[in-house]
Design a protein around this motif. Structure first.
Motif, PDB file in Angstrom:
ATOM      1  N   MET A  75       0.839  -1.200   0.000  1.00 27.12           N
ATOM      2  CA  MET A  75       0.000   0.000   0.000  1.00 27.12           C
ATOM      3  C   MET A  75       0.874   1.251   0.000  1.00 27.12           C
ATOM      4  O   MET A  75       0.572   2.230  -0.683  1.00 27.12           O
ATOM      5  N   GLY A  76       1.961   1.223   0.731  1.00 29.61           N
ATOM      6  CA  GLY A  76       2.885   2.353   0.729  1.00 29.61           C
ATOM      7  C   GLY A  76       3.521   2.560  -0.636  1.00 29.61           C
ATOM      8  O   GLY A  76       3.662   3.691  -1.098  1.00 29.61           O
ATOM      9  N   ALA A  77       3.900   1.472  -1.294  1.00 33.33           N
ATOM     10  CA  ALA A  77       4.497   1.592  -2.628  1.00 33.33           C
ATOM     11  C   ALA A  77       3.488   2.142  -3.626  1.00 33.33           C
ATOM     12  O   ALA A  77       3.816   3.010  -4.444  1.00 33.33           O
ATOM     13  N   ALA A  78       2.244   1.656  -3.557  1.00 29.15           N
ATOM     14  CA  ALA A  78       1.212   2.164  -4.458  1.00 29.15           C
ATOM     15  C   ALA A  78       0.945   3.643  -4.198  1.00 29.15           C
ATOM     16  O   ALA A  78       0.799   4.438  -5.135  1.00 29.15           O
ATOM     17  N   THR A  79       0.901   4.016  -2.938  1.00 30.27           N
ATOM     18  CA  THR A  79       0.668   5.420  -2.596  1.00 30.27           C
ATOM     19  C   THR A  79       1.821   6.290  -3.084  1.00 30.27           C
ATOM     20  O   THR A  79       1.598   7.396  -3.597  1.00 30.27           O
ATOM     21  N   PHE A  80       3.026   5.796  -2.944  1.00 29.28           N
ATOM     22  CA  PHE A  80       4.185   6.569  -3.411  1.00 29.28           C
ATOM     23  C   PHE A  80       4.103   6.797  -4.921  1.00 29.28           C
ATOM     24  O   PHE A  80       4.345   7.909  -5.408  1.00 29.28           O
ATOM     25  N   LEU A  81       3.740   5.770  -5.680  1.00 27.45           N
ATOM     26  CA  LEU A  81       3.645   5.915  -7.132  1.00 27.45           C
ATOM     27  C   LEU A  81       2.497   6.844  -7.532  1.00 27.45           C
ATOM     28  O   LEU A  81       2.629   7.659  -8.448  1.00 27.45           O
ATOM     29  N   VAL A  82       1.369   6.736  -6.829  1.00 21.68           N
ATOM     30  CA  VAL A  82       0.241   7.639  -7.112  1.00 21.68           C
ATOM     31  C   VAL A  82       0.614   9.080  -6.765  1.00 21.68           C
ATOM     32  O   VAL A  82       0.243  10.015  -7.483  1.00 21.68           O
ATOM     33  N   ALA A  83       1.364   9.254  -5.696  1.00 20.91           N
ATOM     34  CA  ALA A  83       1.801  10.610  -5.328  1.00 20.91           C
ATOM     35  C   ALA A  83       2.734  11.178  -6.386  1.00 20.91           C
ATOM     36  O   ALA A  83       2.646  12.368  -6.727  1.00 20.91           O
ATOM     37  N   ALA A  84       3.625  10.351  -6.926  1.00 27.52           N
ATOM     38  CA  ALA A  84       4.526  10.826  -7.979  1.00 27.52           C
ATOM     39  C   ALA A  84       3.735  11.228  -9.223  1.00 27.52           C
ATOM     40  O   ALA A  84       3.996  12.284  -9.830  1.00 27.52           O
ATOM     41  N   LEU A  85       2.758  10.424  -9.600  1.00 29.28           N
ATOM     42  CA  LEU A  85       1.916  10.761 -10.752  1.00 29.28           C
ATOM     43  C   LEU A  85       1.117  12.034 -10.483  1.00 29.28           C
ATOM     44  O   LEU A  85       0.992  12.899 -11.358  1.00 29.28           O
ATOM     45  N   SER A  86       0.587  12.173  -9.277  1.00 30.95           N
ATOM     46  CA  SER A  86      -0.178  13.370  -8.923  1.00 30.95           C
ATOM     47  C   SER A  86       0.708  14.611  -8.926  1.00 30.95           C
ATOM     48  O   SER A  86       0.265  15.695  -9.313  1.00 30.95           O
ATOM     49  N   PHE A  87       1.951  14.475  -8.501  1.00 28.66           N
ATOM     50  CA  PHE A  87       2.903  15.601  -8.532  1.00 28.66           C
ATOM     51  C   PHE A  87       3.071  16.104  -9.961  1.00 28.66           C
ATOM     52  O   PHE A  87       2.983  17.315 -10.228  1.00 28.66           O
ATOM     53  N   VAL A  88       3.303  15.185 -10.885  1.00 27.82           N
ATOM     54  CA  VAL A  88       3.475  15.569 -12.293  1.00 27.82           C
ATOM     55  C   VAL A  88       2.186  16.192 -12.829  1.00 27.82           C
ATOM     56  O   VAL A  88       2.224  17.200 -13.545  1.00 27.82           O
ATOM     57  N   ALA A  89       1.048  15.628 -12.474  1.00 29.58           N
ATOM     58  CA  ALA A  89      -0.228  16.160 -12.951  1.00 29.58           C
ATOM     59  C   ALA A  89      -0.466  17.577 -12.434  1.00 29.58           C
ATOM     60  O   ALA A  89      -0.933  18.438 -13.183  1.00 29.58           O
ATOM     61  N   VAL A  90      -0.128  17.848 -11.193  1.00 30.13           N
ATOM     62  CA  VAL A  90      -0.302  19.198 -10.641  1.00 30.13           C
ATOM     63  C   VAL A  90       0.629  20.176 -11.342  1.00 30.13           C
ATOM     64  O   VAL A  90       0.236  21.301 -11.672  1.00 30.13           O
ATOM     65  N   VAL A  91       1.858  19.762 -11.612  1.00 33.42           N
ATOM     66  CA  VAL A  91       2.798  20.649 -12.322  1.00 33.42           C
ATOM     67  C   VAL A  91       2.252  20.981 -13.702  1.00 33.42           C
ATOM     68  O   VAL A  91       2.240  22.155 -14.109  1.00 33.42           O
ATOM     69  N   PHE A  92       1.768  19.979 -14.429  1.00 33.66           N
ATOM     70  CA  PHE A  92       1.253  20.234 -15.769  1.00 33.66           C
ATOM     71  C   PHE A  92      -0.059  21.011 -15.744  1.00 33.66           C
ATOM     72  O   PHE A  92      -0.380  21.705 -16.697  1.00 33.66           O
ATOM     73  N   THR A  93      -0.817  20.911 -14.681  1.00 28.70           N
ATOM     74  CA  THR A  93      -2.039  21.713 -14.563  1.00 28.70           C
ATOM     75  C   THR A  93      -1.692  23.164 -14.253  1.00 28.70           C
ATOM     76  O   THR A  93      -2.355  24.081 -14.738  1.00 28.70           O
ATOM     77  N   GLY A  94      -0.653  23.396 -13.492  1.00 26.57           N
ATOM     78  CA  GLY A  94      -0.281  24.756 -13.111  1.00 26.57           C
ATOM     79  C   GLY A  94       0.532  25.489 -14.159  1.00 26.57           C
ATOM     80  O   GLY A  94       0.592  26.722 -14.149  1.00 26.57           O
ATOM     81  N   LEU A  95       1.165  24.767 -15.069  1.00 25.71           N
ATOM     82  CA  LEU A  95       2.020  25.422 -16.064  1.00 25.71           C
ATOM     83  C   LEU A  95       1.292  26.413 -16.975  1.00 25.71           C
ATOM     84  O   LEU A  95       1.845  27.481 -17.258  1.00 25.71           O
ATOM     85  N   PRO A  96       0.087  26.126 -17.457  1.00 26.42           N
ATOM     86  CA  PRO A  96      -0.568  27.123 -18.317  1.00 26.42           C
ATOM     87  C   PRO A  96      -0.752  28.475 -17.632  1.00 26.42           C
ATOM     88  O   PRO A  96      -0.666  29.517 -18.289  1.00 26.42           O
ATOM     89  N   ALA A  97      -0.981  28.489 -16.351  1.00 25.67           N
ATOM     90  CA  ALA A  97      -1.142  29.761 -15.644  1.00 25.67           C
ATOM     91  C   ALA A  97       0.151  30.566 -15.673  1.00 25.67           C
ATOM     92  O   ALA A  97       0.121  31.796 -15.640  1.00 25.67           O
ATOM     93  N   ALA A  98       1.271  29.890 -15.744  1.00 22.64           N
ATOM     94  CA  ALA A  98       2.553  30.596 -15.765  1.00 22.64           C
ATOM     95  C   ALA A  98       2.890  31.138 -17.146  1.00 22.64           C
ATOM     96  O   ALA A  98       3.574  32.152 -17.257  1.00 22.64           O
ATOM     97  N   PHE A  99       2.397  30.495 -18.199  1.00 22.58           N
ATOM     98  CA  PHE A  99       2.828  30.870 -19.544  1.00 22.58           C
ATOM     99  C   PHE A  99       1.761  31.565 -20.384  1.00 22.58           C
ATOM    100  O   PHE A  99       2.102  32.240 -21.349  1.00 22.58           O
ATOM    101  N   ILE A 100       0.505  31.380 -20.078  1.00 24.68           N
ATOM    102  CA  ILE A 100      -0.547  31.975 -20.903  1.00 24.68           C
ATOM    103  C   ILE A 100      -0.899  33.341 -20.329  1.00 24.68           C
ATOM    104  O   ILE A 100      -1.238  33.472 -19.154  1.00 24.68           O
ATOM    105  N   ALA A 101      -0.818  34.362 -21.179  1.00 23.97           N
ATOM    106  CA  ALA A 101      -0.973  35.740 -20.704  1.00 23.97           C
ATOM    107  C   ALA A 101      -2.370  36.299 -20.900  1.00 23.97           C
ATOM    108  O   ALA A 101      -2.735  37.274 -20.249  1.00 23.97           O
ATOM    109  N   ASP A 102      -3.176  35.733 -21.808  1.00 28.89           N
ATOM    110  CA  ASP A 102      -4.526  36.258 -22.002  1.00 28.89           C
ATOM    111  C   ASP A 102      -5.504  35.116 -22.254  1.00 28.89           C
ATOM    112  O   ASP A 102      -5.125  33.959 -22.292  1.00 28.89           O
ATOM    113  N   CYS A 103      -6.758  35.468 -22.465  1.00 23.67           N
ATOM    114  CA  CYS A 103      -7.817  34.453 -22.553  1.00 23.67           C
ATOM    115  C   CYS A 103      -8.102  33.984 -23.976  1.00 23.67           C
ATOM    116  O   CYS A 103      -9.025  33.213 -24.172  1.00 23.67           O
ATOM    117  N   ARG A 104      -7.367  34.429 -24.958  1.00 23.15           N
ATOM    118  CA  ARG A 104      -7.636  34.008 -26.335  1.00 23.15           C
ATOM    119  C   ARG A 104      -7.247  32.585 -26.581  1.00 23.15           C
ATOM    120  O   ARG A 104      -6.485  31.950 -26.026  1.00 23.15           O
TER     121      ARG A 104
END
Length: 120
Positions: free
Chosen positions: A91-120
């Motif tokens: 269970m710890g190993a599965a949680t660790f892998l899910v946490a790693a995947l979630s980390f990458v997903a959060v980074v990729f979700t937050g990246l557009p806010a850093a690079f996109i300047a307008d709503c077009r």
């Protein structure tokens, strides 16, 4: 913090993807409202950056707890014995892998806010 330090549970397993889902909804709903209302995107970008940082900190804490549950330093996988200790390690190993995947997903979700300047 997330759970008792000696146990890995289903709550521990589901915490990182839940944080990712909440971060995803917060970022995209806030951006959609800001674009629809014509708000200044600078403030919205800061809020999304703060939400991203908070989500990443939570996920790292969950991964740290999961790593502690795996017992990688004491025992090597596979953890397929029908014992409580083996289940906790798996269970710890599965949680660790899910946490790693979630980390990458959060980074990729937050990246557009850093690079996109307008709503077009």
């Amino acid at each position: 913090m997330l759970t008792r330090p000696d146990r890995a549970t289903i709550v521990t397993l589901l915490a990182p993807p839940t944080v990712w889902a909440l971060h995803f909804l917060t970022a995209y709903i806030l951006a959609a409202i800001a674009c629809a209302k014509g708000w200044d995107l600078g403030g919205v970008r800061l809020v999304i950056a703060a939400a991203t940082a908070a989500a990443l900190v939570f996920i790292v804490l969950a991964a740290r707890a999961a790593h502690r549950h795996t017992g990688f330093t004491a025992d090597t996988p596979p953890h397929d014995d029908p014992t409580r200790a083996s289940r906790m390690r798996q269970m710890g190993a599965a949680t660790f892998l899910v946490a790693a995947l979630s980390f990458v997903a959060v980074v990729f979700t937050g990246l557009p806010a850093a690079f996109i300047a307008d709503c077009r």
